[in-house]
Write a protein that holds these residues in place. Structure first.
Motif, PDB file in Angstrom:
ATOM      1  N   ALA A 242       3.314 -12.995 -20.573  1.00  0.00           N
ATOM      2  CA  ALA A 242       3.834 -11.666 -20.250  1.00  0.00           C
ATOM      3  C   ALA A 242       2.938 -10.954 -19.241  1.00  0.00           C
ATOM      4  O   ALA A 242       3.422 -10.344 -18.278  1.00  0.00           O
ATOM      5  N   CYS A 243       1.620 -11.038 -19.444  1.00  0.00           N
ATOM      6  CA  CYS A 243       0.677 -10.398 -18.517  1.00  0.00           C
ATOM      7  C   CYS A 243       0.732 -11.050 -17.135  1.00  0.00           C
ATOM      8  O   CYS A 243       0.608 -10.369 -16.108  1.00  0.00           O
ATOM      9  N   SER A 244       0.921 -12.357 -17.104  1.00  0.00           N
ATOM     10  CA  SER A 244       1.015 -13.069 -15.826  1.00  0.00           C
ATOM     11  C   SER A 244       2.248 -12.620 -15.059  1.00  0.00           C
ATOM     12  O   SER A 244       2.198 -12.418 -13.843  1.00  0.00           O
ATOM     13  N   TYR A 245       3.354 -12.446 -15.788  1.00  0.00           N
ATOM     14  CA  TYR A 245       4.597 -12.026 -15.128  1.00  0.00           C
ATOM     15  C   TYR A 245       4.453 -10.629 -14.541  1.00  0.00           C
ATOM     16  O   TYR A 245       4.754 -10.386 -13.370  1.00  0.00           O
ATOM     17  N   VAL A 246       3.987  -9.689 -15.373  1.00  0.00           N
ATOM     18  CA  VAL A 246       3.839  -8.303 -14.899  1.00  0.00           C
ATOM     19  C   VAL A 246       2.750  -8.213 -13.838  1.00  0.00           C
ATOM     20  O   VAL A 246       2.902  -7.528 -12.821  1.00  0.00           O
ATOM     21  N   GLY A 247       1.639  -8.930 -14.050  1.00  0.00           N
ATOM     22  CA  GLY A 247       0.544  -8.897 -13.078  1.00  0.00           C
ATOM     23  C   GLY A 247       0.953  -9.422 -11.720  1.00  0.00           C
ATOM     24  O   GLY A 247       0.451  -8.953 -10.685  1.00  0.00           O
ATOM     25  N   SER A 248       1.896 -10.375 -11.697  1.00  0.00           N
ATOM     26  CA  SER A 248       2.328 -10.937 -10.410  1.00  0.00           C
ATOM     27  C   SER A 248       3.023  -9.902  -9.531  1.00  0.00           C
ATOM     28  O   SER A 248       3.104 -10.061  -8.314  1.00  0.00           O
ATOM     29  N   LEU A 249       3.513  -8.828 -10.161  1.00  0.00           N
ATOM     30  CA  LEU A 249       4.187  -7.778  -9.391  1.00  0.00           C
ATOM     31  C   LEU A 249       3.189  -6.923  -8.617  1.00  0.00           C
ATOM     32  O   LEU A 249       3.565  -6.229  -7.668  1.00  0.00           O
ATOM     33  N   TYR A 250       1.919  -6.975  -9.031  1.00  0.00           N
ATOM     34  CA  TYR A 250       0.915  -6.077  -8.445  1.00  0.00           C
ATOM     35  C   TYR A 250      -0.150  -6.798  -7.636  1.00  0.00           C
ATOM     36  O   TYR A 250      -1.172  -6.207  -7.301  1.00  0.00           O
ATOM     37  N   VAL A 251       0.082  -8.070  -7.345  1.00  0.00           N
ATOM     38  CA  VAL A 251      -0.896  -8.784  -6.517  1.00  0.00           C
ATOM     39  C   VAL A 251      -0.800  -8.362  -5.058  1.00  0.00           C
ATOM     40  O   VAL A 251      -1.708  -8.622  -4.262  1.00  0.00           O
ATOM     41  N   TRP A 252       0.310  -7.717  -4.718  1.00  0.00           N
ATOM     42  CA  TRP A 252       0.505  -7.253  -3.345  1.00  0.00           C
ATOM     43  C   TRP A 252       0.053  -5.798  -3.230  1.00  0.00           C
ATOM     44  O   TRP A 252       0.561  -4.928  -3.940  1.00  0.00           O
ATOM     45  N   ASN A 253      -0.864  -5.529  -2.342  1.00  0.00           N
ATOM     46  CA  ASN A 253      -1.363  -4.176  -2.139  1.00  0.00           C
ATOM     47  C   ASN A 253      -0.465  -3.459  -1.137  1.00  0.00           C
ATOM     48  O   ASN A 253      -0.433  -3.804   0.040  1.00  0.00           O
ATOM     49  N   SER A 254       0.305  -2.490  -1.613  1.00  0.00           N
ATOM     50  CA  SER A 254       1.261  -1.805  -0.739  1.00  0.00           C
ATOM     51  C   SER A 254       1.398  -0.355  -1.162  1.00  0.00           C
ATOM     52  O   SER A 254       1.337  -0.018  -2.341  1.00  0.00           O
ATOM     53  N   GLU A 255       1.594   0.510  -0.179  1.00  0.00           N
ATOM     54  CA  GLU A 255       1.831   1.928  -0.429  1.00  0.00           C
ATOM     55  C   GLU A 255       3.317   2.239  -0.499  1.00  0.00           C
ATOM     56  O   GLU A 255       3.712   3.388  -0.669  1.00  0.00           O
ATOM     57  N   LEU A 256       4.147   1.219  -0.364  1.00  0.00           N
ATOM     58  CA  LEU A 256       5.594   1.407  -0.373  1.00  0.00           C
ATOM     59  C   LEU A 256       6.115   1.408  -1.806  1.00  0.00           C
ATOM     60  O   LEU A 256       5.490   0.863  -2.713  1.00  0.00           O
ATOM     61  N   SER A 257       7.300   1.999  -2.014  1.00  0.00           N
ATOM     62  CA  SER A 257       7.900   2.048  -3.346  1.00  0.00           C
ATOM     63  C   SER A 257       8.461   0.687  -3.721  1.00  0.00           C
ATOM     64  O   SER A 257       8.654  -0.183  -2.868  1.00  0.00           O
ATOM     65  N   ARG A 258       8.755   0.516  -5.021  1.00  0.00           N
ATOM     66  CA  ARG A 258       9.263  -0.761  -5.531  1.00  0.00           C
ATOM     67  C   ARG A 258      10.630  -1.125  -4.969  1.00  0.00           C
ATOM     68  O   ARG A 258      11.041  -2.292  -5.028  1.00  0.00           O
ATOM     69  N   ASP A 259      11.370  -0.132  -4.438  1.00  0.00           N
ATOM     70  CA  ASP A 259      12.707  -0.401  -3.911  1.00  0.00           C
ATOM     71  C   ASP A 259      12.714  -0.732  -2.423  1.00  0.00           C
ATOM     72  O   ASP A 259      13.784  -0.990  -1.858  1.00  0.00           O
ATOM     73  N   HIS A 260      11.551  -0.721  -1.800  1.00  0.00           N
ATOM     74  CA  HIS A 260      11.499  -1.072  -0.375  1.00  0.00           C
ATOM     75  C   HIS A 260      11.741  -2.576  -0.238  1.00  0.00           C
ATOM     76  O   HIS A 260      11.167  -3.377  -0.986  1.00  0.00           O
ATOM     77  N   PRO A 261      12.589  -2.990   0.726  1.00  0.00           N
ATOM     78  CA  PRO A 261      12.909  -4.414   0.884  1.00  0.00           C
ATOM     79  C   PRO A 261      11.687  -5.312   1.035  1.00  0.00           C
ATOM     80  O   PRO A 261      11.654  -6.428   0.497  1.00  0.00           O
ATOM     81  N   ALA A 262      10.652  -4.826   1.737  1.00  0.00           N
ATOM     82  CA  ALA A 262       9.447  -5.642   1.921  1.00  0.00           C
ATOM     83  C   ALA A 262       8.739  -5.893   0.593  1.00  0.00           C
ATOM     84  O   ALA A 262       8.265  -7.004   0.326  1.00  0.00           O
ATOM     85  N   VAL A 263       8.673  -4.861  -0.254  1.00  0.00           N
ATOM     86  CA  VAL A 263       8.043  -4.999  -1.572  1.00  0.00           C
ATOM     87  C   VAL A 263       8.856  -5.944  -2.447  1.00  0.00           C
ATOM     88  O   VAL A 263       8.308  -6.802  -3.150  1.00  0.00           O
ATOM     89  N   ILE A 264      10.176  -5.786  -2.392  1.00  0.00           N
ATOM     90  CA  ILE A 264      11.053  -6.639  -3.205  1.00  0.00           C
ATOM     91  C   ILE A 264      10.888  -8.106  -2.815  1.00  0.00           C
ATOM     92  O   ILE A 264      10.778  -8.986  -3.688  1.00  0.00           O
ATOM     93  N   LYS A 265      10.831  -8.393  -1.530  1.00  0.00           N
ATOM     94  CA  LYS A 265      10.684  -9.782  -1.074  1.00  0.00           C
ATOM     95  C   LYS A 265       9.354 -10.380  -1.548  1.00  0.00           C
ATOM     96  O   LYS A 265       9.306 -11.531  -1.984  1.00  0.00           O
ATOM     97  N   ARG A 266       8.273  -9.596  -1.462  1.00  0.00           N
ATOM     98  CA  ARG A 266       6.977 -10.103  -1.907  1.00  0.00           C
ATOM     99  C   ARG A 266       6.991 -10.377  -3.410  1.00  0.00           C
ATOM    100  O   ARG A 266       6.443 -11.375  -3.874  1.00  0.00           O
ATOM    101  N   ARG A 267       7.613  -9.477  -4.150  1.00  0.00           N
ATOM    102  CA  ARG A 267       7.669  -9.654  -5.604  1.00  0.00           C
ATOM    103  C   ARG A 267       8.565 -10.827  -5.987  1.00  0.00           C
ATOM    104  O   ARG A 267       8.328 -11.477  -7.008  1.00  0.00           O
ATOM    105  N   PHE A 268       9.598 -11.067  -5.193  1.00  0.00           N
ATOM    106  CA  PHE A 268      10.401 -12.269  -5.410  1.00  0.00           C
ATOM    107  C   PHE A 268       9.502 -13.493  -5.433  1.00  0.00           C
ATOM    108  O   PHE A 268       9.603 -14.353  -6.311  1.00  0.00           O
TER     109      PHE A 268
END
Length: 299
Positions: A25-51
């Motif tokens: 569970a921690c690995s899954y949630v942590g993977s969402l935050y490995v990208w350092n970004s000032e953009l919101s979670r709904d920005h296409p660039a953030v979504i692609k990285r989290r994919f």
């Protein structure tokens, strides 16, 4: 089915299972935050990285199940992918029946004819598959979350705490994992601290209930396809607009159909998820043949 496994200590089995689930569970949630970004979670660039990151975690999640089997010494005459619900036996009923059951208790925005028109409209699907938020909510999130939080965790929890208890325990990992939205809401000041935490508590409640429902489907059918489709459908429909229905001019009729849907849902919950409709249930290989759980689930 093979004879039940032998484990030195039941408490040791539970410790290993819970630790593996927590790390996953921690690995899954942590993977969402490995990208350092000032953009919101709904920005296409953030979504692609989290994919990218959640797909990597999901692809290696079977390793957690394999490690769990190795550490506990569990012997089960069934492949890991089958334990995770990837199998062909009973797949047609597993694809259709749980989704129909889910539709009974929710209000679909389309009628039958309109829904069929949309389903066969190529332009609609082209727009969907070019929309990053749609792909996240309807494809990637349901697929990866059901894979990690149901297909991988439930086989580890069932031998430790029984199928019935696992149905209500597994969603706790799922619900807690959704608390990461609090971090982003506080970061972007999307409300007061109190409103954000109240919203998070509400979200935890309904995600835990929904997680219990899809865990129930997974254990009863032995397939992951049903939970994935139900998850995608519920993400699309959203939380039932009960209060809006009460303001509708035809509210008596709407409330009546709401209640009818709920009643039908509970009446058909067990018949439509009868394990005999779905072939051999892989989780049954992890249960003692003499146990009540084995008799109720696998016979």
């Amino acid at each position: 089915m093979s004879e039940a496994y032998e484990v030195g200590s039941a408490s040791g089995l539970c410790v290993v299972a819970i630790l593996c689930c927590l790390v996953l569970a921690c690995s899954y949630v942590g993977s969402l935050y490995v990208w350092n970004s000032e953009l919101s979670r709904d920005h296409p660039a953030v979504i692609k990285r989290r994919f990218t990151s959640v797909l990597i975690v999901s692809s290696i999640s079977p390793l957690f199940l394999w490690v769990w089997k190795e550490l506990t010494g569990i012997k089960a005459d069934v492949a890991i992918l089958s334990l995770m619900g990837f199998r062909l036996d009973g797949i047609l009923t597993a694809t259709i029946l749980p989704l129909l059951l889910t539709m009974l208790s929710l209000d679909c925005p389309w009628g039958l004819l309109d829904g069929l028109k949309v389903a066969f409209d190529s332009r609609f699907w082209m727009l969907c598959f070019t929309d990053m938020r749609w792909l996240r909510n309807q494809v990637i999130a349901p697929l990866t979350e059901e894979l990690v939080f149901r297909a991988c965790m439930l086989p580890m929890l069932v031998p430790c705490i029984s199928p019935g208890t696992a149905v209500f325990t597994c969603p706790l990992f799922f619900g807690i994992a959704h608390f990461h939205h609090v971090i982003e809401q506080l970061r972007f000041r999307q409300g007061t601290v109190l409103s954000i935490f109240l919203s998070a508590a509400f979200q935890f409640s309904y995600t835990a209930v929904f997680g219990a429902y899809t865990a129930f489907i997974f254990i009863r059918t032995g397939h992951v396809i049903g939970p994935v489709l139900c998850h995608s459908f519920c993400n699309y429909i959203g939380f039932p607009a009960i209060f809006t229905a009460l303001d509708h001019p035809q509210r008596a009729t709407i409330v009546l159909f709401y209640m009818l849907g709920v009643v039908l849902f509970f009446l058909l919950l067990y018949p439509m998820t009868d394990p005999t409709l779905y072939g051999d249930i892989p989780i049954c290989y992890l249960l003692d043949k003499g146990s009540t759980d084995h008799r109720s689930l696998c016979l």
